[in-house]
Design an enzyme around this catalytic site. Structure first.
Site, PDB file in Angstrom:
ATOM      1  N   TYR A 124       0.817  -1.212   0.000  1.00 12.50           N
ATOM      2  CA  TYR A 124       0.000   0.000   0.000  1.00 12.50           C
ATOM      3  C   TYR A 124       0.856   1.270   0.000  1.00 12.50           C
ATOM      4  O   TYR A 124       0.330   2.369   0.112  1.00 12.50           O
ATOM      5  CB  TYR A 124      -0.929   0.023   1.216  1.00 12.50           C
ATOM      6  CG  TYR A 124      -2.066  -0.975   1.149  1.00 12.50           C
ATOM      7  CD1 TYR A 124      -2.004  -2.085   0.310  1.00 12.50           C
ATOM      8  CD2 TYR A 124      -3.198  -0.815   1.930  1.00 12.50           C
ATOM      9  CE1 TYR A 124      -3.034  -3.002   0.262  1.00 12.50           C
ATOM     10  CE2 TYR A 124      -4.235  -1.734   1.878  1.00 12.50           C
ATOM     11  CZ  TYR A 124      -4.142  -2.826   1.044  1.00 12.50           C
ATOM     12  OH  TYR A 124      -5.172  -3.742   0.993  1.00 12.50           O
ATOM     13  N   LYS A 187       3.202 -14.191   5.427  1.00 15.18           N
ATOM     14  CA  LYS A 187       3.354 -15.308   4.498  1.00 15.18           C
ATOM     15  C   LYS A 187       4.859 -15.489   4.280  1.00 15.18           C
ATOM     16  O   LYS A 187       5.366 -15.447   3.149  1.00 15.18           O
ATOM     17  CB  LYS A 187       2.614 -14.951   3.191  1.00 15.18           C
ATOM     18  CG  LYS A 187       2.508 -16.073   2.200  1.00 15.18           C
ATOM     19  CD  LYS A 187       1.523 -17.150   2.609  1.00 15.18           C
ATOM     20  CE  LYS A 187       1.527 -18.270   1.578  1.00 15.18           C
ATOM     21  NZ  LYS A 187       0.837 -19.475   2.047  1.00 15.18           N
ATOM     22  N   ASP A 221      -2.717 -17.565   5.284  1.00 15.80           N
ATOM     23  CA  ASP A 221      -3.773 -18.420   4.728  1.00 15.80           C
ATOM     24  C   ASP A 221      -4.349 -19.319   5.820  1.00 15.80           C
ATOM     25  O   ASP A 221      -5.554 -19.428   6.011  1.00 15.80           O
ATOM     26  CB  ASP A 221      -3.260 -19.244   3.526  1.00 15.80           C
ATOM     27  CG  ASP A 221      -1.855 -19.795   3.736  1.00 15.80           C
ATOM     28  OD1 ASP A 221      -1.221 -19.461   4.754  1.00 15.80           O
ATOM     29  OD2 ASP A 221      -1.382 -20.563   2.883  1.00 15.80           O
ATOM     30  N   ASP A 245      -5.452  -5.503   6.271  1.00  8.75           N
ATOM     31  CA  ASP A 245      -6.668  -4.977   5.649  1.00  8.75           C
ATOM     32  C   ASP A 245      -7.672  -6.109   5.439  1.00  8.75           C
ATOM     33  O   ASP A 245      -8.845  -6.018   5.808  1.00  8.75           O
ATOM     34  CB  ASP A 245      -6.281  -4.333   4.307  1.00  8.75           C
ATOM     35  CG  ASP A 245      -7.417  -3.527   3.708  1.00  8.75           C
ATOM     36  OD1 ASP A 245      -8.435  -3.331   4.392  1.00  8.75           O
ATOM     37  OD2 ASP A 245      -7.281  -3.089   2.556  1.00  8.75           O
TER      38      ASP A 245
END
Ligand code: NAD
Length: 359
Positions: A124, A187, A221, A245
């Site tokens: 972002y 991740k 995940d 987010d």
């Protein structure tokens, strides 16, 4: 002495819910002098900008603001006021508690999560290069075996400074609010450098809190699946911007959605408290939408000011009104066209009446 707080009513349904929240917060008895500042669509005509400097000056001066939602004009060349506020004031931590209140329709009953999202970097950061641009071509040339020549590119910067800062914020929040555990989420098995750095920074920060707040790590995940299957196992989650987010909306969904989801954007020098939802412009001026999310943002604000007892009372009053299910807005009724639904200001009245009883 009264606290001075900047109040930004916003636009769309913002002014209606901001007024409801102001009245509910005042009813706790905490003395607040509101410094009312206008921002949003209506200001574009008057000041040429949706975010006049006076608004930023006021927040800098007071250090605390309560903000109604603000519409982001599409395709008119204006940046989102919400993004501009976060960047200009370096509000690096996005705080989103997600808690089930009996009476709110939700698939779950005992969710009590706090999502802490890094607000300033990651994908972002806005470092993007379009298909065919010179910059994109130069970056593709760095690893042509890994990127197709017709790619657009987004850069994901994750810094040690911002990672340490957000994880420290999460641990300090946990300590100050009697929370038991912080879970860092990335991740890192795939993004070994960027997300790996986030985990490394998190582990280092966590050492200083050993014995006081537990620390654990999850891959994003797996985290999403765990949140859907057993959200009660989790407490405070800390995440880089993009995962934060997405996971914070997932968590808001677990507890019944936008109408009851408060939030805050917090920096070293200023903090802005606001609902997660937007300005719902189609309901503007109809005294219809639910003021709960902004009132609960006011609860967070009171805690931030050190007024925990008043915050607890206001939260209990909100919870009691929702649990009774009588004086609530349309979205909290079993059917959206329920004729017994009350308006924004009547729900605030009910919360204020309940506040006097729970005192
Ligand atoms: P929205 O949250 O305004 O509304 C989506 C729908 O959710 C509404 O139509 C309504 O049905 C429901 N809803 C939202 N708030 C509610 C409430 N308090 N009570 C009951 N129902 C409620 O989302 P949107 O339509 O995508 O966005 C409208 C505008 O708000 C956009 O310009 C967007 O950029 C802006 N926005 C601002 C903020 C902010 O100020 N922080 C946040 C999100 C969106």
């Amino acid at each position: 002495m009264a606290y001075r707080v900047t109040l930004i009513p916003g636009d769309g349904t913002g002014p209606e819910i901001a007024e409801a929240a102001r009245r509910a917060i005042e009813a706790t008895g905490v003395a607040i002098e509101w410094d009312v500042q206008q921002a949003g669509m209506d200001q574009i005509e008057k000041s040429g900008t949706p975010l006049p400097d006076a608004v930023l000056d006021s927040i800098r001066r007071n250090g605390v603001a309560l903000k109604g939602p603000i519409t982001t004009p599409i395709g008119e060349g204006f940046r989102s006021v919400n993004v501009a506020l976060r960047q200009t004031l370096d509000l690096y931590a996005c705080l989103r508690p997600c808690k089930t209140y009996p009476g709110v329709r939700s698939r779950y009953t005992d969710v009590d999560l706090v999502i802490v999202r890094e607000n300033t970097e990651d994908l972002y950061a806005g470092v993007e290069f379009d298909l065919g641009s010179e910059e994109a071509k130069r970056i593709i040339a760095l690893a042509p075996e890994k990127m197709r020549p017709d790619s657009a590119i987004s850069i994901k910067p994750i810094s040690e400074t911002a990672s340490r800062r957000i994880v420290t914020f999460a641990f300090e929040y946990a300590l100050a609010n009697g929370r038991r555990k912080v879970t860092a989420v990335t991740k890192a098995n795939i993004m070994k450098f960027t997300d790996g750095l986030f985990f490394r920074a998190a582990r280092e920060v966590a050492e200083a809190y050993q014995g006081r707040v537990e620390y654990e790590e999850r891959l994003v995940d797996n985290m999403c699946m765990q949140l859907v299957q057993k959200p009660e196992l989790y407490d405070v989650l800390v995440l880089p911007n993009l995962y934060g987010d997405i996971v914070s909306d997932l968590a808001a969904g677990l507890v019944g959605g936008l109408g009851v989801a408060p939030g805050a954007n917090i920096g070293e020098k200023a903090a802005v408290f606001e609902a997660i939802h937007g300005s719902a412009p189609k309901y503007k001026g109809q005294n219809k939408v639910n003021p709960t999310a902004l009132i609960l943002s006011g609860v967070l604000m009171l805690r931030h000011l050190g007024e925990s007892e008043a915050a607890d009372r206001l939260e209990r009053a909100v919870a009691a009104v929702i649990a009774e299910g009588k004086s609530v807005t349309y979205d909290l009724k079993p059917h959206r066209d329920d004729p017994t639904a009350v308006g924004t200001s009547q729900m605030a009245d009910a919360i204020i009446a309940k506040l006097r009883q729970v005192t």
